[in-house]
Design an enzyme around this catalytic site. Structure first.
Site, PDB file in Angstrom:
ATOM      1  N   VAL A   1       0.844  -1.190   0.000  1.00 32.68           N
ATOM      2  CA  VAL A   1       0.000   0.000   0.000  1.00 32.68           C
ATOM      3  C   VAL A   1       0.881   1.243   0.000  1.00 32.68           C
ATOM      4  O   VAL A   1       1.805   1.351   0.809  1.00 32.68           O
ATOM      5  CB  VAL A   1      -0.912   0.035   1.243  1.00 32.68           C
ATOM      6  CG1 VAL A   1      -1.778   1.287   1.219  1.00 32.68           C
ATOM      7  CG2 VAL A   1      -1.779  -1.202   1.311  1.00 32.68           C
ATOM      8  N   CYS A   2       0.645   2.140  -0.956  1.00 31.94           N
ATOM      9  CA  CYS A   2       1.282   3.448  -0.850  1.00 31.94           C
ATOM     10  C   CYS A   2       0.244   4.483  -1.221  1.00 31.94           C
ATOM     11  O   CYS A   2      -0.939   4.175  -1.287  1.00 31.94           O
ATOM     12  CB  CYS A   2       2.549   3.577  -1.673  1.00 31.94           C
ATOM     13  SG  CYS A   2       2.331   3.678  -3.436  1.00 31.94           S
ATOM     14  N   ASN A   3       0.640   5.707  -1.472  1.00 28.73           N
ATOM     15  CA  ASN A   3      -0.357   6.748  -1.662  1.00 28.73           C
ATOM     16  C   ASN A   3      -1.258   6.475  -2.855  1.00 28.73           C
ATOM     17  O   ASN A   3      -2.459   6.502  -2.741  1.00 28.73           O
ATOM     18  CB  ASN A   3       0.336   8.096  -1.809  1.00 28.73           C
ATOM     19  CG  ASN A   3      -0.651   9.221  -1.705  1.00 28.73           C
ATOM     20  OD1 ASN A   3      -1.386   9.301  -0.721  1.00 28.73           O
ATOM     21  ND2 ASN A   3      -0.721  10.046  -2.718  1.00 28.73           N
TER      22      ASN A   3
ATOM     23  N   THR B   1       4.944   1.682  -5.318  1.00 30.85           N
ATOM     24  CA  THR B   1       4.956   0.310  -4.819  1.00 30.85           C
ATOM     25  C   THR B   1       4.702  -0.679  -5.959  1.00 30.85           C
ATOM     26  O   THR B   1       5.003  -1.853  -5.836  1.00 30.85           O
ATOM     27  CB  THR B   1       3.902   0.075  -3.714  1.00 30.85           C
ATOM     28  OG1 THR B   1       2.720   0.743  -4.067  1.00 30.85           O
ATOM     29  CG2 THR B   1       4.382   0.500  -2.354  1.00 30.85           C
TER      30      THR B   1
ATOM     31  N   GLU C   1      -3.827   3.943  -1.090  1.00 31.66           N
ATOM     32  CA  GLU C   1      -4.360   3.895   0.255  1.00 31.66           C
ATOM     33  C   GLU C   1      -5.881   4.018   0.250  1.00 31.66           C
ATOM     34  O   GLU C   1      -6.559   3.522   1.150  1.00 31.66           O
ATOM     35  CB  GLU C   1      -3.710   5.037   1.039  1.00 31.66           C
ATOM     36  CG  GLU C   1      -3.920   5.017   2.500  1.00 31.66           C
ATOM     37  CD  GLU C   1      -4.633   6.268   2.931  1.00 31.66           C
ATOM     38  OE1 GLU C   1      -4.330   7.329   2.370  1.00 31.66           O
ATOM     39  OE2 GLU C   1      -5.488   6.165   3.812  1.00 31.66           O
TER      40      GLU C   1
END
Lengths: 439, 96
Positions: B7-9, B14, B36
């Site tokens: 999970v990233c923004n 990722t 996210e």
């Protein structure tokens, strides 16, 4: 010295992380941010329509392509303007829906009825009736673009919060016998809250109607100084430095985009509308200004540094340059920020804050003085700055500006990079010597 | 195949990492990257969640929402996209 800095940055990190957490988990800011990042098809489509309608001026010496393009624009100006006006130019409608949806997701309630209610609220409050005859209905849609954003966000939050509160407290819940299907009793449960919300929306409309205006117009006129302030050099500098400060701790600026998103995208939608109407563009601090001119290579403006790293004497830095250059070209800076690392690295504190801020200042001044055209379209934040700068302004000087900014960023990074490289090379040499000895 | 999500923004950076981890696992893991805002829709059968270092401050909030282990990826592994090291981190936590 470096120990003092390490303690200092560790101390700051301890305080920055909770702030980032608070800001990015605050439910309204979070919903606003998610709404903005989810509207890519809308902004992209509107951007393409504006670009298509922005044919450079032609004369009889222009090439066949430009002449054909210009004829196409002349013949289809309504189509192109309409395509923009109802997508990017109606940003507030979609933001209203988006904020409602994501706020419902936060509360884990079904979003359908709230989305319908806040859309109705938006139509009631943000459209201005002109004539409501039986066979001719006319309303002004002036506030569907960035000018209506605050109002759209307000309506979305008001709708979901009050809907959620009323449902929680079973306001107007009509008890039906258990034999009634669940879906039917759900529909009835939303009846009273829905009617109350629509009645409040209507009342809001009427208050401003009596004053001879509508709410978004009222906000926009009365807050004009605030809107002007968000499109100033000072604001651009503060916003940039703040975002960079978060990133220095390796913290994503998502924490701030709940606030910056509406400002940047709102400015963009106004510029796009002005461009479509052939008028002078009002705003400088827009989303394309940010992604193509300020953070070149992603936050930290790392593209310039990535280029420097490719020829580093340190093996580690060279490797990171190779891993990071392609993502940086597409404005993804994480590999460089975490790899070098720039994050919490005291040596890079100054250039890390300085590069993007200097980019913001120079680009702002160039656009303010008219040296470089202002932005009116956003294709994707992943588009490399050099192309993005041209397509968002249709000014070749914007490309020159981006190249110059990359060179300036490289100059700013250079002395600090060299100092850090020296450290790493010494370290690598002593490690190699140890390895030889051990063998 | 066992499932892990990153999970990233926006699920962008990722995304690069996910491929590297899959390679390092010899395709015993299925690794997907999400933003996210959307990861909660993809939790079916997920054995572990790894969070990009740029949003590491959200680890406690994400852990509250899920029952599987949640960890953040070390910045130094993330920077060089070291799939091997992160794969190691995963099997240390959930077993090979």
């Amino acid at each position: 010295m470096s120990n003092v800095m390490d303690t200092f940055t560790a101390y700051l990190e301890k305080h920055v992380l909770p702030i980032a957490n608070k800001l990015s988990t605050q439910r309204h800011l979070h919903a606003i941010r998610d709404a903005f990042i989810s509207l890519v098809p809308i902004t992209l489509f509107g951007g393409i329509a504006t670009i298509l309608s922005s044919c450079p001026t032609v004369d009889e010496n222009s090439n066949a392509f430009l002449l054909a393009w210009s004829d196409f624009v002349a013949a289809n100006s309504t189509l192109l303007t309409w395509a923009n006006t109802m997508t990017l130019g109606a940003l507030s409608v979609y933001i209203c829906i988006g904020v409602t949806y994501f706020l419902c997701k936060h509360y884990k309630i079904d979003a359908f009825i709230p989305v319908v209610l806040s859309t109705a609220g938006f139509l009631l409050i943000c459209f201005g009736p002109v004539e409501l005859g039986f066979d001719a209905k006319t309303a002004n849609i002036l506030y569907l673009d960035g000018k209506g954003l605050l109002c759209a966000i307000f309506i979305a939050i008001l709708t979901v919060e009050s809907y959620h509160a009323m449902r929680e407290h079973n306001v107007g819940r009509i008890s039906l016998p258990p034999s009634v299907p669940a879906s039917l009793s759900e529909a009835f449960a939303s009846l009273v809250p829905g009617i109350i919300i629509l009645a409040v929306d209507t009342a809001i409309f009427q208050v401003f109607n009596l004053m001879g205006t509508i709410l978004p117009a009222f906000i926009y006129t009365n807050l004009a100084p605030v809107f002007d302030a968000t499109d100033s050099l000072g604001f651009a500098i503060i916003a940039t430095a703040l975002v960079q400060f978060f990133w220095f701790f390796g913290v994503h600026d998502a924490a701030l985009s709940g606030v910056l998103g509406p400002i940047r995208d709102g400015g963009l939608s106004l510029n796009a509308a002005a461009a479509a109407a052939g008028q002078e563009l009002p705003n400088i601090f827009t989303t394309p200004f940010w992604v193509y001119f300020v953070v070149i290579g992603g936050c930290g403006s790392v593209l310039a540094l990535a280029i420097l790293l490719l020829r580093s004497k340190s093996k580690q830095l060279r490797t990171i340059g190779r891993v990071g250059i392609v993502p940086a070209f597409f404005n993804i800076s994480e590999p460089i920020i975490f790899g070098v690392p720039l994050m919490m690295n005291p040596i890079f504190f100054i250039p890390f804050l300085l590069t993007s801020t200097v980019n913001a200042i120079i680009a702002y001044l160039c656009m303010m003085t008219g040296l470089v055209a202002k932005t009116f379209a956003l294709l994707s934040w992943n588009m490399p700055s050099i192309f993005g700068a041209y397509l968002s302004t249709f000014d070749w000087k914007a490309v020159v500006l981006v190249v110059a900014l990359i060179a300036i960023d490289a100059l700013l990074y250079y002395p600090f990079y060299k100092a850090y490289e020296k450290q790493l090379v010494a370290q690598e040499e002593s490690e190699e010597a140890d390895a030889v000895e051990a063998a | 195949m066992r499932k892990v999500i990153l999970v990233c923004n926006a699920g962008m950076s990722t995304g690069i990492m996910a491929k590297k981890i899959e390679e390092a696992s010899g395709n015993t893991l299925e690794v997907k990257a999400y933003g996210e805002a959307e990861f909660e829709d993809h939790l079916d059968g997920v054995e572990m969640i790894l969070v990009g270092p740029q949003i590491r401050y959200l680890v406690p909030n994400i852990q509250e929402k899920v029952s599987c282990p949640v960890d953040s990826i070390a910045p130094q592994h993330y920077g060089v996209m070291n799939g091997k090291a992160v794969y190691q981190q995963i099997i240390d936590r959930i077993g090979a």
